[in-house]
Design a protein around this motif. Structure first.
Motif, PDB file in Angstrom:
ATOM      1  N   ASP A 330       0.824  -1.203   0.000  1.00 18.14           N
ATOM      2  CA  ASP A 330       0.000   0.000   0.000  1.00 18.14           C
ATOM      3  C   ASP A 330       0.861   1.258   0.000  1.00 18.14           C
ATOM      4  N   ALA A 331       1.973   1.193   0.725  1.00 20.61           N
ATOM      5  CA  ALA A 331       2.782   2.405   0.880  1.00 20.61           C
ATOM      6  C   ALA A 331       4.269   2.071   0.850  1.00 20.61           C
ATOM      7  N   LEU A 356      -1.974  -1.670   6.872  1.00 21.55           N
ATOM      8  CA  LEU A 356      -1.459  -1.344   5.545  1.00 21.55           C
ATOM      9  C   LEU A 356      -0.126  -2.055   5.292  1.00 21.55           C
ATOM     10  N   LYS A 357      -0.001  -2.636   4.111  1.00 18.47           N
ATOM     11  CA  LYS A 357       1.268  -3.272   3.721  1.00 18.47           C
ATOM     12  C   LYS A 357       2.244  -2.162   3.372  1.00 18.47           C
ATOM     13  N   THR A 358       3.341  -2.102   4.122  1.00 19.63           N
ATOM     14  CA  THR A 358       4.226  -0.940   4.035  1.00 19.63           C
ATOM     15  C   THR A 358       5.679  -1.367   3.907  1.00 19.63           C
ATOM     16  N   ILE A 359       6.373  -0.804   2.919  1.00 18.99           N
ATOM     17  CA  ILE A 359       7.813  -1.021   2.746  1.00 18.99           C
ATOM     18  C   ILE A 359       8.541   0.225   3.220  1.00 18.99           C
ATOM     19  N   LEU A 360       9.513   0.047   4.087  1.00 18.98           N
ATOM     20  CA  LEU A 360      10.381   1.141   4.534  1.00 18.98           C
ATOM     21  C   LEU A 360      11.652   1.094   3.704  1.00 18.98           C
ATOM     22  N   HIS A 361      11.964   2.190   3.024  1.00 20.42           N
ATOM     23  CA  HIS A 361      13.181   2.212   2.211  1.00 20.42           C
ATOM     24  C   HIS A 361      14.410   1.991   3.087  1.00 20.42           C
ATOM     25  N   CYS A 362      15.243   1.073   2.669  1.00 14.20           N
ATOM     26  CA  CYS A 362      16.507   0.810   3.359  1.00 14.20           C
ATOM     27  C   CYS A 362      17.649   1.067   2.393  1.00 14.20           C
ATOM     28  N   GLY A 393       5.741  16.181  12.885  1.00  9.74           N
ATOM     29  CA  GLY A 393       4.963  14.963  13.119  1.00  9.74           C
ATOM     30  C   GLY A 393       3.997  14.674  11.989  1.00  9.74           C
ATOM     31  N   GLU A 394       4.402  15.008  10.774  1.00  9.78           N
ATOM     32  CA  GLU A 394       3.530  14.864   9.607  1.00  9.78           C
ATOM     33  C   GLU A 394       4.240  14.051   8.520  1.00  9.78           C
ATOM     34  N   ILE A 395       3.465  13.643   7.515  1.00 10.65           N
ATOM     35  CA  ILE A 395       4.014  12.957   6.345  1.00 10.65           C
ATOM     36  C   ILE A 395       3.360  13.526   5.094  1.00 10.65           C
ATOM     37  N   SER A 396       4.067  13.421   3.975  1.00  9.15           N
ATOM     38  CA  SER A 396       3.484  13.781   2.677  1.00  9.15           C
ATOM     39  C   SER A 396       3.122  12.498   1.940  1.00  9.15           C
ATOM     40  N   ILE A 397       1.924  12.479   1.372  1.00  8.91           N
ATOM     41  CA  ILE A 397       1.434  11.287   0.663  1.00  8.91           C
ATOM     42  C   ILE A 397       1.283  11.621  -0.811  1.00  8.91           C
ATOM     43  N   GLN A 406      -0.487  15.640  -4.293  1.00  3.18           N
ATOM     44  CA  GLN A 406       0.202  15.229  -3.068  1.00  3.18           C
ATOM     45  C   GLN A 406      -0.385  15.995  -1.893  1.00  3.18           C
ATOM     46  N   VAL A 407      -0.580  15.300  -0.774  1.00  2.00           N
ATOM     47  CA  VAL A 407      -1.130  15.966   0.418  1.00  2.00           C
ATOM     48  C   VAL A 407      -0.205  15.726   1.603  1.00  2.00           C
ATOM     49  N   ARG A 408      -0.303  16.646   2.582  1.00  3.21           N
ATOM     50  CA  ARG A 408       0.507  16.517   3.795  1.00  3.21           C
ATOM     51  C   ARG A 408      -0.450  16.432   4.988  1.00  3.21           C
ATOM     52  N   VAL A 409      -0.279  15.361   5.788  1.00  2.38           N
ATOM     53  CA  VAL A 409      -1.215  15.134   6.896  1.00  2.38           C
ATOM     54  C   VAL A 409      -0.431  14.726   8.141  1.00  2.38           C
ATOM     55  N   GLY A 410      -1.094  14.800   9.285  1.00  8.51           N
ATOM     56  CA  GLY A 410      -0.503  14.322  10.516  1.00  8.51           C
ATOM     57  C   GLY A 410      -0.438  12.801  10.529  1.00  8.51           C
ATOM     58  N   LEU A 411       0.538  12.263  11.234  1.00  5.02           N
ATOM     59  CA  LEU A 411       0.728  10.811  11.256  1.00  5.02           C
ATOM     60  C   LEU A 411      -0.508  10.093  11.808  1.00  5.02           C
ATOM     61  N   ALA A 412      -1.176  10.690  12.789  1.00  7.85           N
ATOM     62  CA  ALA A 412      -2.314  10.023  13.435  1.00  7.85           C
ATOM     63  C   ALA A 412      -3.428   9.712  12.443  1.00  7.85           C
ATOM     64  N   GLU A 413      -3.605  10.576  11.435  1.00  9.26           N
ATOM     65  CA  GLU A 413      -4.701  10.367  10.479  1.00  9.26           C
ATOM     66  C   GLU A 413      -4.255   9.679   9.191  1.00  9.26           C
ATOM     67  N   ALA A 414      -2.956   9.375   9.067  1.00  4.62           N
ATOM     68  CA  ALA A 414      -2.408   8.860   7.807  1.00  4.62           C
ATOM     69  C   ALA A 414      -3.002   7.503   7.431  1.00  4.62           C
ATOM     70  N   ALA A 415      -3.058   6.570   8.380  1.00  7.28           N
ATOM     71  CA  ALA A 415      -3.536   5.223   8.051  1.00  7.28           C
ATOM     72  C   ALA A 415      -4.975   5.253   7.557  1.00  7.28           C
ATOM     73  N   ASP A 416      -5.847   5.988   8.250  1.00  5.98           N
ATOM     74  CA  ASP A 416      -7.251   6.075   7.820  1.00  5.98           C
ATOM     75  C   ASP A 416      -7.375   6.696   6.448  1.00  5.98           C
ATOM     76  N   LEU A 417      -6.586   7.736   6.184  1.00  6.56           N
ATOM     77  CA  LEU A 417      -6.631   8.415   4.894  1.00  6.56           C
ATOM     78  C   LEU A 417      -6.218   7.463   3.771  1.00  6.56           C
ATOM     79  N   LEU A 418      -5.144   6.693   3.998  1.00  3.98           N
ATOM     80  CA  LEU A 418      -4.661   5.775   2.963  1.00  3.98           C
ATOM     81  C   LEU A 418      -5.652   4.644   2.724  1.00  3.98           C
ATOM     82  N   LYS A 419      -6.306   4.179   3.767  1.00  2.11           N
ATOM     83  CA  LYS A 419      -7.275   3.085   3.593  1.00  2.11           C
ATOM     84  C   LYS A 419      -8.526   3.556   2.852  1.00  2.11           C
ATOM     85  N   ARG A 420      -8.856   4.842   3.025  1.00  2.00           N
ATOM     86  CA  ARG A 420     -10.032   5.357   2.330  1.00  2.00           C
ATOM     87  C   ARG A 420      -9.743   5.676   0.868  1.00  2.00           C
ATOM     88  N   ALA A 421      -8.483   5.894   0.551  1.00  2.00           N
ATOM     89  CA  ALA A 421      -8.122   6.343  -0.794  1.00  2.00           C
ATOM     90  C   ALA A 421      -8.294   5.247  -1.819  1.00  2.00           C
TER      91      ALA A 421
END
Length: 421
Positions: A330-331, A356-362, A393-397, A406-421
């Motif tokens: 997902d992300a 959410l299935k999430t890959i962290l860049h390494c 404490g925010e991320i850009s999606i 592209q949108v910038r949101v607080g981390l607390a609302e990020a998961a819900d936003l991505l699941k709704r998208a």
């Protein structure tokens, strides 16, 4: 000195990440399908005592004579064998752990089997099977249930152009009568029998009827039919099976030459066959084996089951146009900067906790190089974190699969936003 590259054993294949999604879809479908019918999973060892297979499959069979991977255990001198099929192992486990004491059992298993054959498409030395065994049920209704189950599975998997053939091997008494008549008939055609048929004439004449040698077809077609030698109970069992299948609107052909390559079958036998896979047209095969429990050392108990080759089923799914989407993340979390690196770990964990299935860049790389990695991953969104985002404490999606801002949101609302998208 050049080191030789080590490769997989011929006929024992790797299943690569780009192929595994089809296997996982099949395996999950099978688990759900089995649960719907009340079949429980059982898992047996890959290695068993050689005598288990000699006793159950039969000494004069291709599997025991030519195909088993058997070896001597150097520690204790036991003869051991990589399992060539699952029914004998399953029955051994049921007897060893007294499962029938609690009543009839509906069981299934899956995993690798091993036979030393000439590898070709659809026939491998290590292959996967799903096996289903119903022990303690005497009537034709359970035979019919197994067949109806298969018909439903084909629909779930998007498989068509698969045809059901049924037959009966009768009782031991009717097979004995038929065996005498069959040997007498074949002895009249000794000059036309091939080497395999000549070798099996007195040891396992029924297997001659399963010969794939085209030069044997005329002799086989003229042979006595086991259906004509059935005892009254076996005939009634077979007729009731047909009635149930018709009631359940399951089409079938009666094949009077249908035999099994294993000695333990009696009465009902069936195969699901297709013309889409060339020579390896049998997708699923099974039947009743009422004598096997006693043969292995238990008290007499009726039983029946079937097995399907997973590789063949998957090949048939592909031939029937089955498209199973590759799972994608997902992300993909992109990050650069001292603060951003730490916040990226927290972000990835938060998104995963949100389902959410999430890959962290390494590894290293600027935003541009990381964005290329994100796009190549197939992820739906790039989650971008710099030091500015981390401090707030925010991320850009950034959507990667559609034209959206592209949108910038607080981390607390990020998961819900991505699941709704």
């Amino acid at each position: 000195m050049t080191t030789r590259t080590i490769q997989a054993i011929r006929g024992m294949n790797d299943i690569l990440p780009d192929q595994i999604h089809l296997w996982e879809f099949f395996e999950q479908t099978v688990r759900d399908w089995m649960a719907a019918y009340g079949y429980r999973n059982i898992r047996m060892p890959i290695v068993e005592q050689t005598d288990l297979f000699v006793r159950s499959i039969g000494a004069v069979t291709d599997i025991v004579e030519k195909e088993m991977y058997s070896f001597l255990d150097s520690l204790n001198g036991d003869s051991l064998t990589l399992r060539p099929e699952g029914t004998a192992s399953c029955v051994r486990a049921v007897l060893e752990h007294n499962l029938l004491y609690a009543g009839p059992q509906r069981l299934y298993y899956s995993g690798p089997m091993f036979r030393h054959e000439r590898p070709q498409k659809g026939r491998y030395r290590q292959f996967s099977q799903v096996g289903v065994e119903a022990l303690g049920f005497a009537g034709p209704d359970i035979d019919a249930e197994l067949i109806v189950m298969c018909a439903e599975l084909w629909k779930k998997l998007g498989i068509f152009d698969v045809r059901l053939e049924i037959g009966t091997l009768g009782s031991a008494a009717s097979r004995s009568l038929h065996r005498t008549r069959l040997i007498a008939y074949l002895e009249q055609h000794l000059g036309k029998l091939d080497d395999d048929a000549g070798r099996r004439l007195h040891s396992n004449p029924l297997r001659i009827l399963d010969s794939k040698n085209p030069e044997m077809r005329e002799i086989i077609e003229g042979a006595p039919r086991l259906l004509d030698d059935l005892d009254e109970d076996s005939l009634a069992h077979f007729e009731e099976l047909q009635r149930i299948l018709r009631d359940q609107e399951i089409d079938f052909d009666i094949n009077p030459r249908l035999v099994r390559g294993l000695d333990y079958y009696n009465r009902t036998v069936f195969e699901w066959v297709t013309g889409k896979l060339g020579a390896q047209g049998t997708v699923c095969a099974g039947g009743r084996y009422d004598g096997l429990v006693e043969q292995i050392g238990g008290k007499p108990s009726p039983a029946c089951g079937f097995a399907m080759g997973v590789e063949r089923v998957l090949a048939l799914m592909v031939e029937c146009g089955g498209e199973i989407a590759h799972p994608v993340p997902d992300a993909y979390v992109i990050h650069q900067g001292e603060l951003a690196d730490g916040f990226a770990w927290k972000t990835a964990r938060h998104l995963r906790d949100g389902g959410l299935k999430t890959i962290l860049h390494c590894g290293n790389g600027g935003f541009k190089a990381q964005m290329k990695k994100a796009d190549a991953s197939g992820a739906r969104f790039a989650v971008i974190i710099g030091d500015d985002e981390a401090q707030a404490g925010e991320i850009s999606i950034k959507p990667l699969r559609e034209a959206a801002a592209q949108v910038r949101v607080g981390l607390a609302e990020a998961a819900d936003l991505l699941k709704r998208a």
